[in-house]
Motif scaffolding. Structure first.
Motif, short mmCIF file in Angstrom:
data_model
loop_
_atom_site.label_atom_id
_atom_site.label_comp_id
_atom_site.label_asym_id
_atom_site.label_seq_id
_atom_site.Cartn_x
_atom_site.Cartn_y
_atom_site.Cartn_z
N VAL A 1 0.85 -1.19 0.00
CA VAL A 1 0.00 0.00 0.00
C VAL A 1 0.88 1.23 0.00
N ALA A 2 0.28 2.36 -0.45
CA ALA A 2 1.04 3.61 -0.55
C ALA A 2 0.55 4.61 0.49
N ILE A 3 1.50 5.31 1.11
CA ILE A 3 1.16 6.33 2.11
C ILE A 3 0.88 7.64 1.39
N THR A 4 -0.22 8.30 1.71
CA THR A 4 -0.58 9.59 1.11
C THR A 4 -0.45 10.69 2.15
N PRO A 5 -0.32 11.91 1.71
CA PRO A 5 -0.27 13.03 2.68
C PRO A 5 -1.49 13.08 3.58
N LEU A 6 -2.66 12.68 3.04
CA LEU A 6 -3.87 12.71 3.85
C LEU A 6 -3.78 11.73 5.01
N ILE A 7 -3.20 10.55 4.78
CA ILE A 7 -3.06 9.56 5.85
C ILE A 7 -2.09 10.07 6.91
N LEU A 8 -1.01 10.68 6.46
CA LEU A 8 -0.05 11.23 7.42
C LEU A 8 -0.72 12.31 8.28
N ALA A 9 -1.56 13.14 7.61
CA ALA A 9 -2.23 14.20 8.35
C ALA A 9 -3.25 13.63 9.33
N GLY A 10 -3.75 12.42 9.06
CA GLY A 10 -4.77 11.83 9.94
C GLY A 10 -4.20 11.17 11.19
N MET A 11 -2.90 11.07 11.30
CA MET A 11 -2.29 10.47 12.50
C MET A 11 -2.50 11.39 13.68
N THR A 12 -2.77 10.80 14.86
CA THR A 12 -2.94 11.58 16.09
C THR A 12 -1.59 12.13 16.52
N LYS A 13 -1.50 13.44 16.68
CA LYS A 13 -0.23 14.08 17.04
C LYS A 13 -0.53 15.44 17.64
N TYR A 14 0.44 15.98 18.35
CA TYR A 14 0.33 17.35 18.84
C TYR A 14 1.69 18.00 18.70
N LEU A 15 1.73 19.05 17.90
CA LEU A 15 3.00 19.70 17.63
C LEU A 15 3.03 21.03 18.36
N GLY A 16 3.44 20.98 19.63
CA GLY A 16 3.56 22.16 20.46
C GLY A 16 4.85 22.12 21.24
N GLN A 17 4.99 23.05 22.23
CA GLN A 17 6.21 23.05 23.06
C GLN A 17 6.31 21.76 23.84
N ASN A 18 5.19 21.26 24.29
CA ASN A 18 5.10 19.93 24.87
C ASN A 18 4.20 19.13 23.93
N GLY A 19 4.76 18.15 23.19
CA GLY A 19 3.98 17.47 22.19
C GLY A 19 4.40 16.04 21.97
N TYR A 20 3.76 15.45 20.98
CA TYR A 20 4.03 14.05 20.66
C TYR A 20 3.68 13.80 19.20
N CYS A 21 4.26 12.71 18.66
CA CYS A 21 4.00 12.36 17.26
C CYS A 21 4.39 10.91 17.03
N PRO A 22 3.48 10.09 16.46
CA PRO A 22 3.84 8.72 16.10
C PRO A 22 4.91 8.73 15.02
N ILE A 23 5.76 7.73 15.00
CA ILE A 23 6.79 7.61 13.98
C ILE A 23 6.27 6.66 12.91
N PRO A 24 6.02 7.17 11.64
CA PRO A 24 5.49 6.31 10.57
C PRO A 24 6.38 5.11 10.34
N GLY A 25 5.76 3.94 10.25
CA GLY A 25 6.52 2.71 10.01
C GLY A 25 7.26 2.22 11.24
N GLY A 26 7.04 2.87 12.37
CA GLY A 26 7.76 2.47 13.59
C GLY A 26 7.07 1.41 14.39
N GLN A 27 6.01 0.83 13.84
CA GLN A 27 5.26 -0.24 14.50
C GLN A 27 4.79 0.21 15.88
N GLY A 28 4.21 1.42 15.91
CA GLY A 28 3.67 1.94 17.16
C GLY A 28 4.64 2.82 17.92
N LEU A 29 5.85 3.01 17.41
CA LEU A 29 6.84 3.83 18.10
C LEU A 29 6.37 5.28 18.11
N MET A 30 6.51 5.95 19.30
CA MET A 30 6.05 7.32 19.45
C MET A 30 7.15 8.17 20.07
#
Length: 357
Positions: free
Chosen positions: A251-280
């Motif tokens: 399957v192919a990853i699209t920008p829309l799928i990346l945008a749909g990942m749960t994340k918070y980009l702030g001074q205190n934040g978090y983001c899943p690592i794509p392809g990391g098998q759940g790594l955050m």
């Protein structure tokens, strides 16, 4: 066409007419001479003049050419070798002479002299004639007059602008052109038929070869088939679950799928690592209190495990704090946060990066 010499008196009259000082000069008669004489601008009369014709007519054929006609209906006999044009006041305007007779007059025929007189400069509108009742000028695009009929060879050459084509000659030329054109069309049609036949065979062979070809998806692309019909090729799209799991390879990853990942980009934040098998990845800032243990919480609790925490920061800046930076209490690392101990007498700002599942 003869080239008359304008006399001095004639030139003066012509200059006056050209400048508008007088009306156009009027030629009313032609003096005839059987003798050959030397043309000179000082002439005031035709040398050896035998008679003078008043039946003279003329018209401008162009800016520099005048067509002149004179007639003698008497029974006189003479050879004409010289002539002169006289104005209505008797001034000799111009003269011409040659050794060979210009024309030979016999008693049983009347004399009709038709001449085209050429001038070096434009004279149209400055010279008129006393009589125009029997004028027969050469025909031009703007002047009606006499014209010579072109021969078949002259019509075929197509280079003569002084002769006219008759309906018969024109029909012959059109018939020859039509015959040549029909022959060319027949030859072209024969060649075209052969070429079209060969082209059709080639196209049929090409189409057969193209239909026999197939297009089949490979890699992430699915679908395909031969070219006998329209085909659709598809690239499957990854889901957020596929992205988090990191196990699918089709399957192919699209920008829309990346945008749909749960994340918070702030001074205190978090983001899943794509392809990391759940790594955050999580990060943030906090303050370490002086001479005590301080705790801080992650923006989001790790679902399974906190694999590592890297704190970073500095001391408060006092002289007694250079060897007392806050340190991580490793045993305090949990799914929700961690502790640091500070031996500094003042509080200090801290930063951290944590990785977990």
């Amino acid at each position: 066409m003869i080239q008359l010499m304008i006399t001095t008196a004639g030139l003066d009259a012509l200059v006056n007419a050209g400048s508008g000082a007088t009306d156009p000069i009027r030629i009313v008669s032609v003096g005839l001479s059987a003798n050959h004489f030397v043309m000179a601008p000082t002439l005031t009369a035709v040398p050896g003049e035998i008679k003078r014709l008043t039946s003279v007519s003329g018209q401008s054929a162009s800016e520099t050419i005048i067509h002149m006609t004179a007639q003698d209906t008497s029974a006189d006999i003479y050879d004409l070798r010289g002539l002169g044009l006289y104005l209505e006041d008797g001034t000799l305007f111009a003269a011409y002479s040659q050794a060979e007779p210009i024309v030979r007059k016999v008693s049983i025929a009347f004399f009709l002299l038709a001449l085209d007189v050429a001038f070096a400069n434009a004279v149209q509108g400055e010279i008129v004639f006393g009589d125009t009742s029997f004028l027969l000028p050469p025909a031009t695009e703007t002047v009606k007059g006499s014209i010579e009929i072109a021969t078949a060879a002259e019509a075929a050459a197509g280079t003569d602008h002084e002769r006219a084509i008759t309906p018969l000659t024109l029909q012959q030329r059109l018939a020859a052109l039509s015959q040549a054109l029909n022959a060319a069309i027949a030859a072209l049609a024969a060649e075209t038929d052969a070429d079209l036949s060969a082209l059709a065979s080639g196209v049929d062979a090409l189409l057969a070869a193209l239909v026999a070809r197939t297009i089949t998806g490979g890699g992430l692309v699915t679908g395909g088939g031969d070219l006998s019909a329209s085909r659709v090729l598809t690239v499957p799209r990854a889901t957020v679950a596929d992205l988090v799991a990191g196990t699918s390879n089709d399957v192919a990853i699209t920008p829309l799928i990346l945008a749909g990942m749960t994340k918070y980009l702030g001074q205190n934040g978090y983001c899943p690592i794509p392809g990391g098998q759940g790594l955050m990845l999580q990060w943030g800032r906090f303050t370490a209190s002086s001479n005590s243990t301080s705790s801080t919480l992650f923006p989001l609790a790790f679902p399974s495990a906190c694999l590592a925490v890297v704190p970073a920061g500095g001391v408060s800046g006092g002289a007694d704090s250079q060897d007392n930076p806050p340190v991580l209490v490793e045993s305090s690392i949990s799914l929700t946060g961690f502790y640091v101990f500070s031996a500094d007498d003042s509080s200090a700002g801290m930063r951290y990066i944590a990785v977990g599942l």
